[in-house]
Design an enzyme around this catalytic site. Structure first.
Site, short mmCIF file in Angstrom:
data_model
loop_
_atom_site.label_atom_id
_atom_site.label_comp_id
_atom_site.label_asym_id
_atom_site.label_seq_id
_atom_site.Cartn_x
_atom_site.Cartn_y
_atom_site.Cartn_z
N CYS A 8 -1.97 1.67 8.14
CA CYS A 8 -1.10 0.95 7.22
C CYS A 8 -1.33 -0.55 7.24
CB CYS A 8 0.32 1.33 7.57
SG CYS A 8 1.46 0.04 7.75
N LEU A 47 7.43 5.31 19.54
CA LEU A 47 7.72 4.95 20.93
C LEU A 47 6.53 4.20 21.53
CD1 LEU A 47 10.26 5.46 22.59
CD2 LEU A 47 9.14 7.43 23.57
N GLU A 65 0.83 -1.21 0.00
CA GLU A 65 0.00 0.00 0.00
C GLU A 65 0.86 1.26 0.00
OE1 GLU A 65 -3.21 -2.00 3.05
OE2 GLU A 65 -2.31 -0.06 3.52
S1 SF4 Z 1 4.75 -1.98 10.07
FE1 SF4 Z 1 3.45 -2.44 11.85
S2 SF4 Z 1 4.44 -4.23 12.77
FE2 SF4 Z 1 5.94 -3.26 11.44
S3 SF4 Z 1 7.06 -1.85 12.75
FE3 SF4 Z 1 5.40 -0.65 11.79
S4 SF4 Z 1 3.75 -0.75 13.34
FE4 SF4 Z 1 5.19 -2.41 13.85
#
Ligand code: SF4
Length: 374
Positions: free
Chosen positions: A345, A225, A91
């Protein structure tokens, strides 16, 4: 044979040099492709004659395709689902905003219409943050430099991109060399984004943060954080076990000393987990001697994938007041964008039941693709 992306910067540069071709032609090729999405190699004018067979035999103008583009109902956010050459999906999100809205110091704000592009750096993610849709998929593969840049190419055809944030799928610092190379290309012709307009967001990969300022000075660093103490971090971000909070803060101190730049702190507000007054005080004490901007992020529910709830508005405002009032830390509350199109995301990829352009549902396809992680 899998073709390489012409936006794989180091591969094409080295192929050009091996063939005795001047690499200065590469930005001209990229510019032509940006402006002419479906052009063939022979249509690019004024290249040395040896460049054409080289491009034809090894490269594609784009290895990924824009599978679907979904606008939020308010037209502020467009989520792009991009299909990679290996059949996986990632995405990218275009967010439009007008910096002139509201007032600053009682006067109209300067600026104008801007678009920020949020890009992915991996298919899935190893870090397993349990509030995150990508985290629920597991790790599939790193994106190449070309696959990262192609997200900018697809998005640039929809909107003029002024800012890029690496806050999409994946942990960018776990794909360090491709991300660094992609950012170098983004700040060079034909893209020419200012490094100050590019933000890399990390959960806190300590050894990579230590390198980052040397490799990419002037870049913005954002650190997810999400908790002021190690045990809550480990509870919601299992990978934080490898990066103890004290060591992370020491690394950020060194980063700030050498970069002299403020650091953005991302803090997702999870009801009853990290959003109480005591957490605000702990966070304030942890950060009061740093130059930081804290972004409080109302949690975007990911349905059955997560048991967390969004903190209510009163709690978020109280949290912000403590950080501002008691600790004098600039603290913003991020506007929720694009919830009707699975704004967080990884949600669109993980969501198994949406309609795509051209009809039909890709439920089974998506389930096969990505299901095991943000
Ligand atoms: S993509 Fe999701 S699982 Fe990966 S570091 Fe970022 S918040 Fe964490």
């Amino acid at each position: 044979m899998a073709y390489k992306s012409v936006f794989d910067a180091s591969a094409i540069k080295s192929d050009f040099e091996l063939a005795g071709l001047n690499p200065n032609f590469i930005p001209l090729i990229w510019k032509h492709i940006l402006q002419n999405p479906n052009c063939g190699w022979d249509e690019i004018p004024s290249l040395p004659s040896a460049a054409y067979p080289l491009l034809r035999s090894k490269y594609k103008p784009s290895t990924s395709t824009l599978h679907s583009a979904i606008d939020s109902s308010d037209q502020v956010t467009t989520k792009l689902l991009i299909k990679l050459q290996n059949g996986e999906f990632v995405e990218a999100v275009v967010m439009r905003y007008d910096t002139r809205l509201g007032k600053y110091d009682g006067k109209p704000r300067p600026g104008g219409l801007r678009s920020t592009l949020c890009v992915s750096s991996q298919v899935g993610c190893k870090m397993g943050c349990n509030f995150c849709a990508t985290g629920s998929m597991g790790f599939k593969n790193n994106l190449s430099t070309g696959e990262i840049l192609e997200q900018l190419v697809h998005a640039s055809r929809i909107s003029t991109i002024r800012n890029v944030v690496f806050m999409g799928m994946g942990e960018p610092l776990n794909n360090y060399s491709s991300v660094v190379e992609a950012i170098r290309a983004m700040t060079a012709p034909p893209f020419q984004l200012s490094p100050k307009k590019i933000t890399v967001s990390t959960v806190g990969i300590i050894h990579a943060i230590s390198k980052l300022h040397k490799d990419l000075p002037n870049l913005n660093l954002a650190v997810s954080l999400h908790a002021p103490v190690q045990d809550i971090r480990c509870q919601i971000m299992p990978a934080a076990r490898a990066f103890p909070l004290e060591r992370l803060m020491n690394t950020l101190r060194e980063y700030q000393t050498s970069s002299q730049q403020k650091i953005f702190i991302e803090y997702i507000m999870l009801d009853g987990i990290n959003d109480e007054e005591q957490h605000a005080h702990q966070l304030g004490k942890l950060l009061e001697t740093f130059q930081v901007v804290i972004n409080l992020i109302p949690f975007n529910p990911i349905g059955s994938l997560s048991s967390y709830n969004t903190s209510n508005d009163q709690k978020v405002i109280k949290f912000q007041r403590i950080l501002r009032g008691t600790y004098n830390i600039r603290t913003t509350v991020r506007k929720q964008m694009g919830q009707d199109i699975s704004g967080a995301c990884g949600q669109l990829v993980v969501n198994k039941n949406f309609t795509i352009k051209g009809g039909g549902k890709i439920m089974a396809e998506i389930r096969g693709l990505i299901l095991p992680k943000d």
